[in-house]
Design an enzyme around this catalytic site. Sequence first.
Site, PDB file in Angstrom:
ATOM      1  N   SER A 298       4.105  14.015   1.162  1.00  0.00           N
ATOM      2  CA  SER A 298       4.850  12.691   1.411  1.00  0.00           C
ATOM      3  C   SER A 298       6.296  12.503   0.475  1.00  0.00           C
ATOM      4  CB  SER A 298       3.940  11.400   1.336  1.00  0.00           C
ATOM      5  OG  SER A 298       4.789  10.458   1.548  1.00  0.00           O
TER       6      SER A 298
ATOM      7  N   MET B 276       5.338   3.587  10.460  1.00  0.00           N
ATOM      8  CA  MET B 276       4.662   2.550  10.034  1.00  0.00           C
ATOM      9  C   MET B 276       5.471   1.216  10.482  1.00  0.00           C
ATOM     10  SD  MET B 276       2.857   3.835   6.469  1.00  0.00           S
ATOM     11  CE  MET B 276       3.897   5.173   6.475  1.00  0.00           C
TER      12      MET B 276
ATOM     13  N   MET C 100       8.673   2.837   7.071  1.00  0.00           N
ATOM     14  CA  MET C 100       8.136   1.574   6.833  1.00  0.00           C
ATOM     15  C   MET C 100       9.145   0.615   6.983  1.00  0.00           C
ATOM     16  SD  MET C 100       6.066   2.222   3.598  1.00  0.00           S
ATOM     17  CE  MET C 100       4.886   3.739   3.340  1.00  0.00           C
TER      18      MET C 100
ATOM     19  N   HIS D  63       5.800   9.506  10.032  1.00  0.00           N
ATOM     20  CA  HIS D  63       4.744   8.636  10.143  1.00  0.00           C
ATOM     21  C   HIS D  63       5.423   7.285  10.202  1.00  0.00           C
ATOM     22  CE1 HIS D  63       1.161   6.682   7.865  1.00  0.00           C
ATOM     23  NE2 HIS D  63       1.256   6.157   9.148  1.00  0.00           N
TER      24      HIS D  63
ATOM     25  N   HIS E 248       6.061  15.332   5.011  1.00  0.00           N
ATOM     26  CA  HIS E 248       5.504  13.883   5.841  1.00  0.00           C
ATOM     27  C   HIS E 248       6.656  12.954   5.356  1.00  0.00           C
ATOM     28  CE1 HIS E 248       2.423  11.254   7.125  1.00  0.00           C
ATOM     29  NE2 HIS E 248       2.786  10.550   6.131  1.00  0.00           N
TER      30      HIS E 248
HETATM   31  C1  DX5 Z   1       1.113   5.351   2.817  1.00  0.00           C
HETATM   32  C2  DX5 Z   1       1.692   6.612   3.291  1.00  0.00           C
HETATM   33  C3  DX5 Z   1       1.149   7.678   2.544  1.00  0.00           C
HETATM   34  C4  DX5 Z   1       1.456   7.883   1.141  1.00  0.00           C
HETATM   35  C5  DX5 Z   1       0.814   8.983   0.317  1.00  0.00           C
HETATM   36  O1  DX5 Z   1       1.318   4.157   3.449  1.00  0.00           O
HETATM   37  O2  DX5 Z   1       1.283   6.456   4.769  1.00  0.00           O
HETATM   38  O3  DX5 Z   1       1.593   8.885   3.221  1.00  0.00           O
HETATM   39  O4  DX5 Z   1       2.743   7.930   0.943  1.00  0.00           O
HETATM   40  O5  DX5 Z   1       0.912   8.623  -0.680  1.00  0.00           O
HETATM   41  P1  DX5 Z   1      -0.298   9.169  -1.972  1.00  0.00           P
HETATM   42  O6  DX5 Z   1      -0.669  10.598  -1.811  1.00  0.00           O
HETATM   43  O7  DX5 Z   1       0.512   8.848  -3.439  1.00  0.00           O
HETATM   44  O8  DX5 Z   1      -1.375   8.180  -1.586  1.00  0.00           O
HETATM   45 ZN    ZN Z   2       1.889   8.532   5.429  1.00  0.00          ZN
END
Ligand code: DX5
Ligand code: ZN
Length: 219
Positions: free
Chosen positions: A9, A69, A38, A67, A34
């Site tokens: 990510s 969100m 947000m 992803h 990833h």
């Molecule tokens: C959280 C994200 C994850 C996050 C993962 O809302 O969807 O992808 O960035 O980061 P770590 O591995 O630090 O939990």
């Molecule tokens: Zn994520």
Amino acid sequence: MKKIKISPSILSGDFSQLGKEIKRLEEGGADMIHVDVMDGHFVPNLTIGPPVIKSLRKYTDLIFDVHLMISPVHKYIKDYADAGADIITIHPEATENLKDSINLVKDFNKKIGISLNPDTKIDVIKNFLTDIDLILIMSVHPGFGGQKFIPDVINKIENLKSIKEEKKLNFDIEVDGGINFENSKAVINAGANILVSGTTIFKSNNGNIKKNIDALRLI
Ligand code: DX5
Ligand code: ZN
């Protein structure tokens, strides 16, 4: 048994040089990137949108595992498809009609993922399992990197894996949030074939990305 893929990510990367960070991840052996989008509404944090994804597209040919969100999500799917997303993952709570949103992602020839928050039951998507390419199991409450893994999700991954085997389906099971060297084996053994990680990959072992990716993949 599917090969275990690692999808780092970029949320945990240096946002002042995301292009270079993506190159570092690719050189370190990442299977895909990833991209956590947000909107400060679906989750209490704000990151990047289509213009940034578009500008990052030229830095790698790796899959952009986007992803979303964000809510509402349906009306923005085209923007992310046009920006260069390869997998578009949405949250069922963010659309009024999940089937329509799934079909819209497919209309753009993109892979469709559905993300289940820790409190969202598998039942919510049971009627769509044959339509989707990937299920993203959240092992933290979405919004931030660096959070603690929620161990209850192991059971959810196992349930999903048995449904997948029972119905002879082929969707990927991706797990996202708090993945580290202590829990990655349990997550893989439970049935995940894609691991998302931000903090562990960027921050462990003095930021040795290749070492961290290999360790998560249990090489
Ligand atoms: C959280 C994200 C994850 C996050 C993962 O809302 O969807 O992808 O960035 O980061 P770590 O591995 O630090 O939990
Ligand atoms: Zn994520």
